[in-house]
Design a protein around this motif. Structure first.
Motif, PDB file in Angstrom:
ATOM      1  N   THR A 119       2.206   6.074  -7.185  1.00 44.06           N
ATOM      2  CA  THR A 119       1.134   6.807  -7.853  1.00 44.06           C
ATOM      3  C   THR A 119       1.369   8.311  -7.766  1.00 44.06           C
ATOM      4  OG1 THR A 119      -0.279   5.046  -7.049  1.00 44.06           O
ATOM      5  CG2 THR A 119      -1.365   6.885  -8.111  1.00 44.06           C
ATOM      6  N   VAL A 120       1.807   8.746  -6.605  1.00 41.43           N
ATOM      7  CA  VAL A 120       2.076  10.175  -6.443  1.00 41.43           C
ATOM      8  C   VAL A 120       3.204  10.601  -7.381  1.00 41.43           C
ATOM      9  CG1 VAL A 120       2.977  11.897  -4.855  1.00 41.43           C
ATOM     10  CG2 VAL A 120       1.201  10.309  -4.118  1.00 41.43           C
ATOM     11  N   LYS A 165       3.720  13.250 -14.506  1.00 40.29           N
ATOM     12  CA  LYS A 165       2.803  13.675 -15.562  1.00 40.29           C
ATOM     13  C   LYS A 165       2.650  15.192 -15.551  1.00 40.29           C
ATOM     14  CE  LYS A 165      -0.657  10.172 -16.736  1.00 40.29           C
ATOM     15  NZ  LYS A 165      -1.956   9.637 -16.298  1.00 40.29           N
ATOM     16  N   ALA A 166       2.680  15.747 -14.360  1.00 41.50           N
ATOM     17  CA  ALA A 166       2.475  17.183 -14.263  1.00 41.50           C
ATOM     18  C   ALA A 166       3.727  17.954 -14.668  1.00 41.50           C
ATOM     19  CB  ALA A 166       2.051  17.546 -12.837  1.00 41.50           C
ATOM     20  N   PHE A 167       4.918  17.419 -14.381  1.00 41.40           N
ATOM     21  CA  PHE A 167       6.106  18.247 -14.579  1.00 41.40           C
ATOM     22  C   PHE A 167       7.100  17.727 -15.616  1.00 41.40           C
ATOM     23  CE2 PHE A 167       4.506  19.048 -10.269  1.00 41.40           C
ATOM     24  CZ  PHE A 167       4.155  20.368 -10.424  1.00 41.40           C
ATOM     25  N   LEU A 172       5.772  10.194 -21.248  1.00 41.15           N
ATOM     26  CA  LEU A 172       5.301   9.547 -22.468  1.00 41.15           C
ATOM     27  C   LEU A 172       6.266   8.445 -22.907  1.00 41.15           C
ATOM     28  CD1 LEU A 172       3.928  12.439 -24.697  1.00 41.15           C
ATOM     29  CD2 LEU A 172       2.661  10.735 -23.409  1.00 41.15           C
ATOM     30  N   PHE A 220       6.139  15.682 -18.526  1.00 44.10           N
ATOM     31  CA  PHE A 220       5.167  14.927 -19.303  1.00 44.10           C
ATOM     32  C   PHE A 220       5.820  14.176 -20.467  1.00 44.10           C
ATOM     33  CE2 PHE A 220       1.569  14.292 -22.186  1.00 44.10           C
ATOM     34  CZ  PHE A 220       0.714  13.661 -21.314  1.00 44.10           C
ATOM     35  N   ASP A 221       6.764  14.787 -21.131  1.00 49.49           N
ATOM     36  CA  ASP A 221       7.391  14.136 -22.284  1.00 49.49           C
ATOM     37  C   ASP A 221       8.138  12.866 -21.874  1.00 49.49           C
ATOM     38  OD1 ASP A 221       6.496  15.755 -24.276  1.00 49.49           O
ATOM     39  OD2 ASP A 221       8.064  17.253 -23.906  1.00 49.49           O
ATOM     40  N   LEU A 246       0.845  -1.202   0.000  1.00 54.82           N
ATOM     41  CA  LEU A 246       0.000   0.000   0.000  1.00 54.82           C
ATOM     42  C   LEU A 246       0.878   1.249   0.000  1.00 54.82           C
ATOM     43  CD1 LEU A 246      -3.163   0.238   0.338  1.00 54.82           C
ATOM     44  CD2 LEU A 246      -2.612   1.123   2.594  1.00 54.82           C
ATOM     45  N   LEU A 293       1.903  10.860 -10.850  1.00 51.32           N
ATOM     46  CA  LEU A 293       1.109  12.076 -11.057  1.00 51.32           C
ATOM     47  C   LEU A 293       2.019  13.288 -11.195  1.00 51.32           C
ATOM     48  CD1 LEU A 293      -1.778  11.323  -8.568  1.00 51.32           C
ATOM     49  CD2 LEU A 293      -1.958  11.474 -11.050  1.00 51.32           C
ATOM     50  N   LEU A 294       3.022  13.332 -10.326  1.00 56.20           N
ATOM     51  CA  LEU A 294       3.934  14.477 -10.372  1.00 56.20           C
ATOM     52  C   LEU A 294       4.703  14.512 -11.691  1.00 56.20           C
ATOM     53  CD1 LEU A 294       5.302  14.421  -6.708  1.00 56.20           C
ATOM     54  CD2 LEU A 294       3.619  15.989  -7.713  1.00 56.20           C
ATOM     55  N   CYS A 334       1.117   3.887  -3.101  1.00 56.04           N
ATOM     56  CA  CYS A 334       0.772   5.296  -2.940  1.00 56.04           C
ATOM     57  C   CYS A 334       1.937   6.171  -3.400  1.00 56.04           C
ATOM     58  CB  CYS A 334       0.454   5.608  -1.474  1.00 56.04           C
ATOM     59  SG  CYS A 334      -1.069   4.850  -0.950  1.00 56.04           S
TER      60      CYS A 334
END
Lengths: 197, 221, 203, 553, 339
Positions: B79-80, B86-88, B94, B90-91, B72, B83-84, B76
């Protein structure tokens, strides 16, 4: 978001309960690994590993109290087998506990020196010494494991460890290319012819 | 203690070369250096955080729910990070694609949580996470560099994905006309590369041992 | 006693789940808009590669239309087209079209078509062609894909929309004919589709 | 009789080299100056010497024996004085020594008094006992005592008796010349076997490269008119003389793994054994001599000899003209290679100072360069599978080799190593010249050694655990005793307190003295009790050992 | 004194390993000559380079591994590997391509596993597949057979070309192999009858190719006769390839080529007699060899028809190599006396 938190936490709660139940219900008793370890040990019961006998040492290994390299009679090959069984790193035989003898040994009591004190009989872990007080003792060669435990108690130092005499019956073929020193030097015999390399 | 942890993580007990853990992402993303570094950094951060958190709760954890809790925590953290990223970045995300979520299942992480963090203090655990992660990152980067140089004749291509536009200048091209050695970039090349690294490490180990015994023949451990 | 033990396990795990999930949820919440921006930017970048930003003034990423499935676009599903306008007037449209018969399966293309039926540009966005051979359709690997720029059904004639090996106007690349052949065909079909449906697309 | 021949798997055609030793007629070897009689010349329990150094022994005299049923005694094969008893080099692959009785031959060849026996009057049991006492063993090579084998065959019931005269190994011709020379005696021996085993049919298998032997045996068979018996000429193919292979050729039957021939109603015996049986039953003569071939390109005059057991090989080679002195490169005999047995299954000898024993059929003297296989100089196995094609046991020699060389003994056993008959076909055809058989022999002896070690360690474990238990019990008993005594004392003191007012003080005093006395009896237990314990301990050990010994035997 | 104990048997009837390898080389000659006839002498240069470097790599690695060099070079196994490898490449291959391939074959395919006898994969095929994956462009540039192009490089020009110092009018000569051509055309739904109108095709297979395959067949039969190889693998391989081709051919002769075409095209014959029969990497039991051959035949057909490459012999052999331990384990012969 709330839904996500609720679902995950609910699932977690349920699984926690299941695990808690399982931990109590399916508790494993006993330790079959001890038997497996014990069966790899040479059963000389010599105590050189500092444990009183092979099985106690096996238990100690299983509990992680003892390293696997404390058995000189088993030698490096036993260490390898143990490492294999327990899936741990192969260690080198710990020389503190003694050296491995390639040649199997048996105890031999020099008859003219023995005073019949019975002390060796009490020391022998496998009852391989025959005799009674004030009478000469003798070793039952077939039962002797060569553990050396009878040496220290002997007050007159009449016990020797001698290599087991190799006979034609237990002679072993060697793999091609391996050389073995033959016990009898054939060249000493009269009329011998040499061959091989 | 600290020295031992460092040595363990970077060399003696290297995640990728000795424990052979986390091979799936290791083999999949290392077709160039930047990808390797990207995943390596993500894994390292995960390792540090998960080790720290696991170490923090080690005092009152119950053994029967121990593993689910570790998983768990790791999930977590990952995943965080995803997300981070993806936010900062992104390339880069990808490119690294599905391998970021897959860090959850990288055995190295649960392995360190169970094997080290759950029985050591916070500081040591964090250091262990850092060193193990650094060791892993090192192998990823090295393997990525090897495959990139042999496979496409460049080094640090796509550096801009990670370090931003100016980093484009970091890219080194060895030979403009290099037609490429596809095997190195394709999955089989990853296996060859890793095998060579492991072999090299083992050879160095053997040599070091030989040297030790040469210097001090009585040293027989 | 036992029941209490079990309950403790459950609660323990539950607490962790709540804390962990909350943490993730909060992060997700704070990064959501940023991620959406990123995704939009990437798409825009892809589209801009076909249609330079200065040629249009609308929000091309969101000015989408759905076109029904058509064999000419190589799909059995509805696809999205992106429409470019300048001062309200239709400039170009970008199709998601598929070349179904590549050497190793489908090749996903973005085909930009100007309102007059000439090609703005073609890009292969997803494929699994043989590395070193068929992957010359990528812009990083070769310039071949640019050879479609400003072609239309008039130039060359539809009968010449073939690779040179088959008697057409388009180059193949060494060692591979199937991949270029598939793409040439797919682009031609996309143009045909546009010719037939140009009226509806900007509605 | 109409016999349909079958074929066994594999096998190879070899240059048989039989003519060399058949050019000269069989000769009786003269007596040597010294005989070396190994105490054990059979498979089974060891013998003990029954003579002492300095004793004079006569031809036929029993000089070593054992009470075990699986054993064969050894008889002096001529008269002389026992010079020594102790280790001497014997013919064994290890090149090691075994206990031998060495007799200085006096040249008189004086015999013990031989009682004539009337074999037609004897019961089967008597015959068996007789054969056993006269030391008859299988002369085909294995030297299994004939009497217990026969007795087992009689118990199980035999339908087919097979007489092995195949002699498939190159160079060896001792059975060939035996059949040519003493066909009648041999056939009569078969008759005695038939009398005991009552088989439905008897087949004498001889390879078709021995036409003279086949002729002689057929003629003898006609004269002796044995019922349901036929000489069968079988195609020459090595190893048709292997027991399993010969049975397969003649009957089409395979002996199931783990069983022996008589388990499926077949009894197999070598022609030489038949002759030995005849000599034992008709002349009351123990097994003292045998046919031996001396052959090979390293000896001047190859041939066959009837040799007294115990004759040193060196002497036999002298009879055969000595070693070939081969040009300048090999000026002396030390360049020769000596093999006991045939080139396929024999073993090399490190010295020619070893005696002929019951199993010695052939002495092969080869020039060094003939030996194809030198250790260590062979190529890697390329798994061509030629070995599997020729393997009569249908094994996969390449896999056995693979696992043997990496010492994976479990795998080797899984690939049925112990079904290997060590015939050597695989090695002979191997393009990489790998000494495959040696790998198998090494693996077999390693596995057997491990089994012995495991057996021993298991016994040690049992004994150790038993001892632990016994010591624990003893401790508990002592504690118990102490506790009871303490309780008794407490009770007594309590009772004393109670009784002191009432009881007779004189009686109380007497009691005290008595108690003291009894205590005194206990006091010197440091020595006596210990001895008793010790005695008990020893008694226990003895009892246990006795019972174990019974179980083992 | 220590004495080495030598075990019986003391006589040997074996052909030497070297003799077996020489037999294989002799068996390769008819096909190689046909190859040179139809595609020009360049193939000889390829073979020479491959064999030379095979021996060179072998010697260097043996030296690195501290093994005796001469006896190992003398067994000719490296020559066979080099020769077979060269035959798989397009006839005019650049020298560095050959060197990289044979290097991989000898180092990764052979010696990393422990050398001759220990390699689970056929080294020549390992080298070939590495090239096929790494250099698809170079590996699909086949030359037209001489009867079609009417001309070819002579020996000197070929050498210049191979060494990369001549003028490279590469594309003028290159063409797809018949197998490649059929595969491409079938993708365009062109019926077989029409495909075979193309000038590339002869009576049974491609022009030239059919004769080269016949050459391998002759050499293979010779190997069978002198017992260098056993019949199981070639028969099973060609049998299964033929049968499955025949089934599809019966179903629809316009979308599937005939068994004969499959046998005489690409590497089928070479593979059946020379590559799949490499004893080290093949199954070792007789039944196992049959299954092994069948497996390769099926895989070849699968790859030729639905795979990413025009021919599949190399991949099929490598895949079957992987199954060998399993095949061997389950096809152990019944031991004498087993119930």
């Amino acid at each position: 978001m709330l839904i996500a938190i609720l679902t995950i936490s609910a699932m977690a709660g349920i699984f926690g309960l299941i695990l808690g139940y399982a931990a109590i219900r399916f508790k494993v008793e006993g330790n079959p690994i001890v038997d497996q370890i014990d069966s790899l040990l040479p059963q000389t019961q010599c105590g050189q590993c500092t444990y009183p006998g092979c099985r106690p040492y096996a238990e100690a290994i299983a509990n992680g109290e003892a390293p696997i390299n404390q058995c000189p009679p088993g030698g490096q090959s036993t260490v390898v087998l143990l490492a294999d069984l327990l899936d741990v790193e192969v260690l080198e035989l710990n020389a503190e506990h003694g050296d491995h003898n390639d040649v199997p040994l048996v105890a031999f009591i020099r008859e003219d020196t023995c005073i019949g004190c019975t002390l060796c009989i009490q020391a022998c872990p496998v009852d391989a010494i025959l005799g009674s007080a004030k009478h000469m003792h003798t070793i039952i060669i077939d039962e002797c494991t060569g553990c050396e435990l009878c040496l220290p108690p002997c007050p007159v130092d009449c016990i020797d460890l001698i290599p087991i005499k190799q006979t034609i019956e237990d002679w072993k073929w060697s793999l091609p290319g391996e050389t073995l020193a033959s016990l009898e030097s054939s060249s000493e015999q009269e009329g011998a012819i040499t061959y091989g390399h | 203690m600290n020295k031992e942890i460092t040595q363990n993580g970077l060399w003696t007990n290297n995640v990728a070369l000795v424990q052979l853990l986390g091979l799936c992402p290791l083999l999949a993303v290392t077709n160039n250096t930047i990808n390797g570094i990207g995943l390596g950094v993500a894994t390292m951060v995960t390792l540090i955080l998960s080790n720290t958190l696991v170490s923090l709760i080690r005092g009152f954890i119950r053994s029967e729910v121990r593993l689910p809790v570790f998983v768990l925590i790791i999930a977590c953290v990952v995943t965080v990070i995803e997300l981070l990223m993806k936010a900062f970045f992104f390339d880069l995300f990808l490119v690294l694609g599905i391998f970021i979520p897959l860090i959850v299942t990288n055995c190295a992480i649960i392995g360190r949580a169970e094997g080290f963090a759950s029985r050591n203090p916070v500081g040591a655990s964090a250091l262990d996470g850092f060193m193990m992660g650094l060791g892993f990152l090192g192998v990823l980067a090295l393997l990525g560099a090897m495959r990139e140089i042999i496979g496409s004749g460049t080094l640090l291509a796509n550096a801009d994905l990670m370090f931003g536009k100016p980093a484009k200048a970091l890219t080194i091209t060895f030979n403009e006309d290099y037609s490429g050695f596809l095997l190195a970039i394709l999955p089989p090349g990853a296996f060859f590369g890793l095998a060579i690294l492991i072999a090299a490490k083992n050879a160095m180990g053997v040599r070091a041992k030989d040297r030790d015994t040469l210097i001090d023949p009585t040293l027989n451990t | 006693m036992n029941k209490k033990q079990i309950l403790i396990s459950g609660v323990f795990l539950w607490v962790f789940a709540v804390v962990g999930t909350t943490f993730v949820a909060v992060t997700e919440d704070t990064t959501r808009s940023k991620i959406e921006d990123n995704e939009r930017l990437v798409l825009l970048r892809n589209l801009n590669a076909l249609l330079p930003a200065e040629q249009l003034d609308n929000d091309i990423v969101n000015d989408t239309g759905t076109v029904p499935a058509s064999g000419l676009l190589g799909t059995q599903d509805d696809t999205i087209v992106y429409r470019a306008r300048l001062e309200g007037k239709p400039i170009a449209v970008i199709f998601n079209s598929i070349a179904p018969n590549g050497y190793s399966g489908k090749i996903h293309l973005l085909v930009g078509v100007y309102a007059d039926g000439s090609i703005a540009g073609v890009r292969a966005v997803k494929h699994s062609e043989t590395p070193g051979l068929g992957d010359a359709i990528e812009t990083q690997k070769s310039d071949w894909i640019f050879s479609f720029n400003s072609r239309s059904l008039d130039s060359p004639k539809p009968s010449k929309w073939l690779v040179k090996k088959d008697g057409g106007d388009f180059d193949q690349f060494t060692g591979a004919t199937i991949t270029p052949r598939a793409i040439v065909l797919a682009v031609k079909k996309t143009l045909l589709y546009y010719q037939q449906n140009s009226d509806n697309i900007f509605q | 009789m109409d016999i349909k021949l079958s074929r066994f798997n594999g096998g190879i055609h070899l240059d048989d080299h039989k003519s060399e030793s058949l050019t000269r007629p069989v000769q009786v070897a003269p007596l040597p100056n010294q005989l070396i009689m190994p105490l054990k010349q059979h498979i089974g329990e060891s013998n003990k010497p029954l003579v002492n150094v300095g004793d004079r022994v006569l031809r036929g005299q029993l000089i070593a024996g054992s009470s075990s049923p699986i054993s064969a005694p050894v008889h002096a094969s001529t008269s002389g004085i026992v010079r020594s008893i102790g280790p001497h080099l014997v013919a064994h692959a290890s090149g090691q020594s075994a206990d031998c009785i060495i007799i200085d031959v006096d040249g008189k060849d004086a015999s013990i008094k031989v009682e004539p026996i009337e074999v037609s009057q004897m019961q089967a049991a008597d015959i068996l006992d007789h054969i056993r006492r006269l030391g008859v063993v299988g002369l085909g090579g294995a030297s299994f005592p004939t009497s217990p084998k026969l007795s087992r065959g009689i118990d199980l019931g035999i339908h087919t008796l097979i007489i092995n005269g195949a002699e498939c190994e190159p160079y060896i011709t001792c059975d060939d010349s035996l059949m040519q020379n003493q066909a009648y005696e041999t056939v009569r021996g078969i008759g005695y076997l038939q009398r005991m085993l009552t088989p439905k049919k008897t087949l004498i298998g001889i390879e078709d490269n021995k036409p003279k032997a086949i002729e002689a045996m057929k003629l003898a068979l006609q004269t002796e008119s044995l019922p349901n018996t036929a000489v069968v000429s079988i195609p020459t193919l090595y190893p048709s003389g292997g027991e399993k292979q010969l049975i397969q050729i003649l009957t089409g039957n395979e002996i199931p793994t783990g069983q022996l021939a008589f388990d499926i109603g077949i009894f197999c015996q070598n022609v030489g054994t038949c002759l030995a049986i005849t000599q034992a039953l008709e002349l009351n003569q123990p097994l003292m001599s045998r046919y031996v071939t001396v052959s090979g390109d390293g000896v001047r005059l190859p041939g066959n000899w009837i040799v007294r057991l115990g004759t040193p090989i060196k002497y036999l080679i002298e009879l055969a003209g000595g070693y070939v002195q081969n040009g300048l490169n090999q000026p002396n005999a030390t360049q020769q290679h000596l093999v006991m047995g045939g080139p396929m299954m024999g073993f090399s000898l490190s010295s020619d100072n070893v005696p002929i024993v019951k199993s010695s059929n052939n002495i092969l003297v080869m020039q060094q360069q003939l030996i194809a296989q030198q250790p260590g100089i062979h190529d890697e196995c390329v798994r061509c599978g030629k070995c599997a094609e020729v393997c009569p046991a249908q094994l996969l020699p390449q896999q056995l080799y693979w696992h043997s060389r990496s010492k994976e003994y479990e795998k080797v056993e899984a690939y049925n190593l112990f079904d290997c008959i060590e015939c050597g076909c695989c090695s002979a055809v191997c393009p990489s010249q790998i000494p495959l058989v040696q790998y198998y022999r090494a693996s077999k002896s390693e596995i057997r050694a491990t089994q012995r070690a495991t057996f021993k360690s298991d016994r040690a474990r049992i004994r150790f655990e038993f001892r632990e238990k016994r010591l624990l019990l003893k401790k508990q008993q002592e504690e118990q005793k102490r506790r009871l005594k303490r309780e008794a004392l407490l009770k007594k003191s309590a009772a004393k307190k109670m009784d002191s007012s009432v009881a007779d003080p004189i009686q109380a005093a007497l009691d005290r003295i008595k108690a003291k006395k009894s205590e005194q009896v206990i006091v010197p237990k440091n020595i006596t009790n210990l001895t008793a314990d010790q005695q008990k301990q020893i008694d226990e050990a003895d009892a246990r050992r006795c019972s174990e010994h019974e179980q083992n035997t | 004194m220590t004495s080495v104990i030598v075990s019986s048997p003391y006589v040997s009837q074996s052909k030497s390993l070297r003799r077996l390898m020489i037999n294989v080389i002799i068996g390769l000659i008819p096909g190689t000559l046909a190859y040179a006839w139809f595609f020009g002498p360049s193939i000889m240069i390829n073979i020479a380079i491959a064999v030379l470097f095979a021996l060179g790599f072998e010697a260097v690695i043996l030296w690195l591994r501290k093994k005796s060099i001469k006896p190992h070079l003398n067994d000719y196994s490296a020559v066979v590997t080099g020769w077979l490898f060269a035959l798989c490449l397009p006839s005019h291959s650049v020298w560095w391509l050959i060197v990289v391939g044979i290097g991989f074959a000898m180092i990764a395919g052979k010696h990393l596993y422990g050398g001759l006898g220990f390699n689970p994969f056929n080294p020549a095929m390992v080298g070939y597949v590495v090239l096929l994956i790494s250099f698809p462009k170079e590996m699909t540039s086949w030359h037209l057979p001489i009867p079609m192009s009417g001309e070819t490089y002579g020996l000197v020009d070929s050498l210049k070309f191979v060494l990369g110092i001549g003028d490279s009018t590469w594309d003028a000569f290159t063409a797809a192999t018949p197998l490649d051509h059929v595969k491409t055309a079938l993708r365009q739904d062109i019926p077989i009858s029409e495909i075979f109108q193309a000038p590339l095709f002869g009576k049974l297979g491609g022009i030239g190719w059919e004769w080269i395959s016949a050459g391998w067949l002759i050499g293979g039969l010779w190997l069978l006769i002198n017992k260098t190889i056993r019949w199981h693998i070639p028969v099973a391989l060609l049998g299964s390839l033929g049968s499955i081709a025949w089934v599809f051919y019966l179903i629809d002769a316009e979308t599937a080529t005939s068994p004969l075409f499959h046998w005489l095209s690409g590497g089928a014959m070479l593979g059946a007699f020379f590559i799949a029969t490499d004893p080290v990497s093949a199954a070792t039991t007789n039944n196992g060899r049959i299954y092994y051959g069948i497996l390769i035949g099926l895989l070849v057909y699968l790859i030729r028809n639905w795979g990413g490459y025009p021919d599949g012999v190399a991949f099929a052999v490598l895949l079957a190599n992987m199954c060998v331990p399993l095949i061997d384990y389950y096809t152990q012969p019944k031991v004498y006396g087993a119930k």
